[in-house]
Every structure is written in C-alpha cells, then in structure tokens.
Design an enzyme around this catalytic site. Structure first.
Site, short mmCIF file in Angstrom:
data_model
loop_
_atom_site.label_atom_id
_atom_site.label_comp_id
_atom_site.label_asym_id
_atom_site.label_seq_id
_atom_site.Cartn_x
_atom_site.Cartn_y
_atom_site.Cartn_z
N HIS A 245 1.25 4.31 -2.73
CA HIS A 245 1.78 6.44 -2.90
C HIS A 245 3.46 6.08 -3.09
O HIS A 245 3.31 7.18 -3.88
CB HIS A 245 2.17 6.28 -1.32
CG HIS A 245 0.49 6.01 -0.97
ND1 HIS A 245 -0.55 7.20 -1.30
CD2 HIS A 245 -0.53 5.74 0.69
CE1 HIS A 245 -1.93 6.18 -0.90
NE2 HIS A 245 -1.67 5.89 0.55
N HIS B 46 3.25 6.75 -6.93
CA HIS B 46 2.98 7.70 -7.69
C HIS B 46 3.34 8.63 -7.19
O HIS B 46 3.81 9.88 -8.24
CB HIS B 46 1.72 8.14 -6.25
CG HIS B 46 0.64 9.14 -6.31
ND1 HIS B 46 -0.88 9.00 -5.93
CD2 HIS B 46 0.77 9.63 -8.00
CE1 HIS B 46 -1.34 10.13 -6.77
NE2 HIS B 46 -1.08 9.55 -8.15
N HIS C 298 0.89 -1.31 0.22
CA HIS C 298 -0.37 -0.22 -0.25
C HIS C 298 0.52 0.96 0.39
O HIS C 298 0.42 1.87 -0.97
CB HIS C 298 -0.78 0.00 0.98
CG HIS C 298 -1.65 0.96 1.49
ND1 HIS C 298 -2.90 1.15 0.83
CD2 HIS C 298 -1.60 2.93 1.63
CE1 HIS C 298 -3.44 2.51 1.01
NE2 HIS C 298 -2.76 3.27 1.47
N GLU C 299 2.07 1.58 0.60
CA GLU C 299 2.52 2.44 1.37
C GLU C 299 3.70 2.82 -0.19
O GLU C 299 3.73 3.56 -0.41
CB GLU C 299 3.56 2.80 2.50
CG GLU C 299 2.58 2.88 3.61
CD GLU C 299 1.67 3.80 3.87
OE1 GLU C 299 1.66 4.86 2.80
OE2 GLU C 299 0.62 3.64 4.00
#
Ligand SMILES: [Zn+2]
Length: 690
Positions: free
Chosen positions: A477, A480, A473-474
């Site tokens: 990010h 991104h 998940h991290e």
C-alpha cells in the site's frame, strides 16, 4: 483555560520543518479544535466562491478550484487521523467524537450542493469540447460520479429522505457494534485445573492468565475475541469446552434480548435498499457495485460461485480425512463445527511438521525491512536512506528518504512498527500528505503502522511469518502512495475502487514467499545462518494448509452479504437468521463449517457500511494479485524488468487515473482469470460437474 492565540497554534503556521512534516513536538491535542474550526470555515468559503462564480463553468473555475480548495483541512485532517490512530489519548479521542459527525455533515453538504453539481454536470455533458487530457477527463468523471451517487441530482424531498436514511444507518451501525461488544464482554469461560487446560500450549496459558488478571478473576480465561476463541478451538482437548466456546462465539449478536442484532439487520437492509432505489438502482448491491471494478452483482456471483465449488470440494475431502483421524483416535462421534480446528491442527502436525518457534529466529524485523526495500529496489529502482532530522510522533518511529533510479527524491516513508497502549490494534497505511502536481511537485509522506511486539532493549524484534506478511502487505500500500505520479489529489495513490485497492498490497506479499528472497534475508538473528532449506520449503508448503476450510467460511460470508443486499426495499421485514439459513442451504454449506462472520456479528457489513455488498473485495483483489504475479513467473524472473516497468506505469504510479479494469488490461494485456488464484490456494482439480 483560554485557548491559545492563533499565532501560537503550530497547526495553523507554516511548517518550516524538513519536507514540511507536521511539527509533532509542538502540537497539543487542543490545537486541533481551533485548527478544525478555521479549516472548515476556510473550505466552506472556498466552495461558496466556486458556486457564486458568475462566469460559465469551466474545468479551471470548477474542477481545478475544487481540487485546490480544502488544502488546510486535508493537512490538519491527515495529522489528526495519524495521531488518533497511532498515538492517541483521551483528549484526541474526545475531539474525534466531536469531529466525525461535523465532517460527515460538512462533506454531505458539499456533495449534495445543487449549484456545484449543476456546474460539474454541465461540464460533463460538454466534456468532448473541453480539450482535456485523459487524466483531466477521468477526474471530471470521478467528481460527477461522486455527486451523482451522493444524490446531488435529486429533488429536495428525496435529498431530505436520503439525509434521514444516512443518519439512521449511522446510529444503527453504532448500535450493532456495541451489541456485539456487549455479548463479547459478557462472556468469560474460567478454567481452573489441568484437566480443563488439557492441550493448551504455554503461550496460550500465559495470555489466558493475564486475561483473567485483567478481569480480576482467578485461573485462566477464554474470551470471545477471535484471538482467544480460535486458538482455544484449535488446541483444547476438551470437546465439551470447545462446544461451549464455539456456541458462544457463533451466537454473538444472536441471543435475543437487548443485544440482539437481528432487527437492526432487517432495518439496515431495508434502508439501504430504499437509498439505492432513490438513486435509481434496483437494489443496494447494484448501487454499490456500479462504482467498483466488478460493476455488477452477476460478475461477483460468477467469481464466488466458481471459487465456492472448488473450495467446498476441497473442504469436504479434508473433513473426511479428519473424521478418520478422529475415529483412529478413538472418537466415536460425527465431526462437529467445534471439532474442525482441533483436528485440522492434528492434521497439520502430520503433514507440515513445524511450529512458529522454529521459524521466528529467522524473521528479524530489521532483516525483513531490508527484504521489502530490496524488492522495491529490484522492481522499481527505489533506494531508502534512514533520516534522523525529520519530526516524528513517537521515538519508535523510523523515517526513510525514498529516492528513484535517477537519484531524485520520491518522498518520505515512515515506519511505526511496535504496539503500545496509545495505538489502535491492526495494521494500516496512511499518509501525512498525498502526491499531486497542482500545487507544484508535491511529494508524498507515507506511513505504515503495525502492532508487532517489541523486543526488550538491545534485542532484535522477531516476527511470525504472518507478521512478515503484514509488513510486506502494508508496504505494498505504501508503494502505491509513494510511486503515485498524477496531477490531481482526487485520484492520487490509493484513491481507487475498494475491489482494486488491495491489489498493490496483496501482490507485494508474493515476493516475501519467494525462496530467492527468503534465502537472502531469512537469516538467524544470532548466528546469521540462512534458514535451513527443508524448513524453508515446509514453510512455503504450509501456506495452503486447510485452505478449503478458510475459503468456504470466507466465501459463504461474501455470498450471504450479497444476498442481503440484493433485496428490494418492498420486501417487508426479514428474519436475519432464517434468511441466512436459506442462503446457506442453497449453496450446500457443509454442516461442519460456519460462516467466518455470521450476520448478527458481521461488522464489516453492518457496523459501518464499509464492506456492505463488498465483502467479496478481498477475493476479487486476490484474483488480480495471483494473476498479476503469474506475469513475473511466466517471464521466468520474479524481478523481470519489463514486467516490473509495466506494473509501475499502469498500477503503482497510476492512482485512480484509469478505470481499474482498463488499468489491469494495460498491465496484463487482458482481464484476469481465476486460474492463478486456484493454483495459489491449491485448488488444482477442476470443479465438479454439478
Ligand atoms: Zn490492505
């Protein structure tokens, strides 16, 4: 004590380090006070120069000038926030308490500056004549929206009232969270004998024992933190004790007296509604959602109501199965909220049949990092090479050079994975520098911070499946931020709407759950053997267990949040408990389930304003991530090159350069439907007709 001479302050010198990473070894907490003073003054001067410019406003002398202003402040702020979160101490925390109100005032002054807004407003009205490219137009619009939403266009009386509301809301938010904390700290259930500990597994007993020692008590202690109360409700065989813990957990902030939050909620809801009205909106939900992907409360309710119908149906079916289980067990009672997690656990053992201890040896942190890098290589052509010459803030931090398909440098990725006393709890992505092109080809410095329990020296760190999901998940990010390819800082990387920002992260989790990835990287830490196929299948199947319950408790919270913020400001004083009850009765809340966060301790919504009228965002993003991953499934290949390229171009590299709905349409050819979300959560049946 004298403060160091300016030349001695490494924060204010040029950073002659590899990739101009902050020289952590030379930075002392005290350096930040002087650096902030200087950076705030410099930024104020830069803004004054823009507003005082006698020339007519142009894109260059206003928007580009705003983009170029405050670079020192950003550089120092990024380093400070990283340290305050990931490696703090008393001095840094003290500076943080001083700095946050100063920063709030600094930005409020800029964002409500009438002359600055006048220039941006004039540019916006003549936008078509400016000859801007799509990104330039978007950046101008973002600035205009920001000023307008802060109240820059209002008269002085309204601005004064807004400033007072903002300040009052900030103190109410602080009081709210301190009240919850006080209720949590005021409760400790101490258990002494085996009869009271019945059913609790060894890992819980150990944690409860050290909790007792920390509180200078004997025996084992249950607290009201989620990580203590929820496992207790899941495992304790003592129905009477479960009820005791459940009631205290559900009543945090709702006990009358000095720590009761109901009056605070009423005042906050009223002030937010007033703020929205001053800014020209019918209520706070309309104000909040106007600048989100969802746009309107109706759109959010549409999604929540559809999900609610299916989740409720699933939860009621699960309840009936558990009621039968309880009766077969000899229990002559109607299932209550404090029974749910206990019987769900029993049901889980029947249907999924594995425990955490069987999985962990196959989830070596180093292998899972390889898995997330492998996925990024297959999707986006990225390669990762570890570096040892880059300054870091703690010896546990690892740094990788990230390169693109053509071998060109993309940026640096920092992984700070282990928990320690100097680190805040939770997991997050942050940056030491954002990507942009106005100051040359500025490459991003991206950080992931987690709190995994570090293995003793020489042993590999093993993760739970939830930990591995957090890692992915991290890193989603992180990508991104790393892949961002825009010109302006304003829209760089993760600078997107709240209900869009979890798309790149939640989407990335999907690859962890693919057999193709698990078979390759989930290998036994000692023997190297792959995870047995039946265990792998059970692990994947377990994902949807008790999903009806999880969805009902979440969606109920999201609906109540939206209801509170759909009130107009002339509604008078509300009773938060009665209001909540009415909302839940309307949607047919099952008696056996409570909201994931009841209003008197709903910190997302009432501690700060972070998720006020926006708690739905997690589910909104999940509709997007489920639908987006389905594009790969439809292509028949989870690494399909054409789909991956579209994903890269429209989402991961695009930052906030497009309206989020337009960006999604560019990727998928259409807006998402919730069907993929229903499949992901296992809600396959159609919603009932009524
Ligand atoms: Zn996230």
């Amino acid at each position: 004590m004298t403060s160091p001479a300016p030349s001695a302050n490494p924060l204010l010198a040029k950073w002659a380090t590899p990739d101009e990473v902050p020289p952590f070894a030379h930075i002392e907490p005290e350096h930040f006070r002087e650096a902030y003073d200087r950076a705030l003054a410099e930024h104020t001067g830069e803004i004054a120069a823009i507003t005082a410019n006698p020339a007519a406003p142009s894109f260059d002398n206003t928007i580009v000038a705003l983009e170029c202003a405050g670079r020192l402040l950003a550089r120092i702020g990024d380093a400070f926030h990283l340290l305050a979160g990931a490696h703090s101490n008393d001095t840094l925390l003290e500076i943080e308490r001083e700095i946050s109100p100063r920063m709030a005032r600094h930005w409020n002054k800029i964002n409500t500056d009438a002359r600055l807004y006048g220039r941006v407003d004039a540019l916006t009205r003549g936008i078509d004549a400016l000859g801007l490219d799509a990104e330039g137009r978007r950046v101008l619009e973002r600035y205009h929206t920001g000023f307008r939403r802060a109240g820059a266009g209002l008269d002085e009386a309204a601005k004064t009232r807004l400033a007072a509301i903002t300040e009052r809301l900030a103190s109410l938010g602080t009081a709210f969270s301190q009240n919850v904390l006080a209720d949590e700290q005021g409760f400790a259930l101490t258990l002494h004998d085996e009869a009271e500990l019945a059913g609790l597994p060894p890992f819980m007993r150990e944690a409860m024992k050290s909790e007792a020692q920390e509180r200078k008590l004997s025996g084992h202690v249950v607290t009201l933190s989620r990580s203590s109360a929820e496992p207790f409700l899941q495992f304790s065989e003592r129905r009477d004790l479960r009820e005791k813990v459940f009631r205290a957990f559900a009543m945090r902030g709702d006990n009358g007296g000095a720590t009761d939050n109901k009056a605070i909620i009423a005042e906050m809801v009223r002030l937010r509604a007033e703020r929205a009205r001053l800014l020209g909106f019918a209520d706070f939900a309309h104000y909040r959602l106007d600048d989100a992907m969802a746009k309107t409360p109706q759109a959010v309710r549409g999604l929540l109501d559809t999900v609610w119908a299916r989740a409720r149906r699933q939860a009621l079916a699960d309840r009936d199965a558990m009621q039968k289980l309880a009766q077969d067990d000899g229990g002559n009672f109607k299932l209550a909220p404090w029974d749910w997690r206990y019987y769900a656990e029993k049901l889980r053992q029947h249907t999924c049949d594995f425990d955490e201890a069987t999985i962990k040896p196959y989830l070596n942190l180093d292998h899972m990092i390889e898995a997330m890098f492998y996925t990024a290589q297959r999707l986006f052509g990225l390669t990762f090479a570890q570096r040892s010459d880059v300054p870091v803030w703690h010896p546990d931090v690892r740094v990788w050079q990230v390169s693109g398909r053509d071998g060109q440098a993309v940026g640096l990725f920092f992984g700070d994975y282990f928990g320690r006393p100097s680190k805040r709890s939770g997991a997050w992505m942050t940056s030491l520098r954002d990507q942009e092109k106005l100051a040359g080809d500025v490459r991003p410095l991206i950080v992931n911070v987690c709190n995994f329990v570090k293995a003793p020296d020489g042993e590999p760190t093993l993760l739970s499946f939830d930990d591995a999901r957090t890692l992915f998940h991290e890193f989603g990010h992180g990508l991104h931020g790393l892949l961002s390819k825009v010109t302006y800082r304003k829209i760089s990387g993760t600078s997107v709407a709240t209900d869009f920002v979890e798309l790149p992260s939640q989407l990335y989790e999907h690859w962890l759950e693919q057999p193709e990835v698990l078979r390759r990287f989930a290998r036994h830490y000692a023997t190297g053997a792959p995870m047995p196929e039946d265990l792998l299948q059970r692990l994947i199947a377990a994902r949807n267990f008790d999903m009806g319950f999880a969805t009902v408790e979440y969606v109920a919270s999201a609906i109540v949040d939206l209801d509170f913020h759909s009130l107009a400001d002339d509604g008078g004083d509300i009773d938060a408990d009665a209001f909540e009850k009415t909302a839940l009765t309307r949607i047919g809340m099952p008696e056996e389930i409570v909201m994931r966060h009841r209003s008197p301790h709903f910190g997302h919504v009432f501690s700060g304003g972070g998720y006020a009228a926006a708690y739905y965002s997690y589910m909104w993003s999940e509709v997007l991530d489920a639908d987006a991953f389905a594009a790969f499934e439809e292509a028949g290949d989870i690494f399909d090159a054409a789909t991956a390229k579209r994903l890269h171009d429209t989402i991961y590299s695009a930052g906030g350069s497009q309206d989020p709905a337009e960006a999604y349409k560019a990727f998928r050819g259409r807006l998402p439907s919730a069907d993929a979300l229903f499949r992901k959560r296992g809600f396959t049946e159609p919603a009932p007709a009524n």
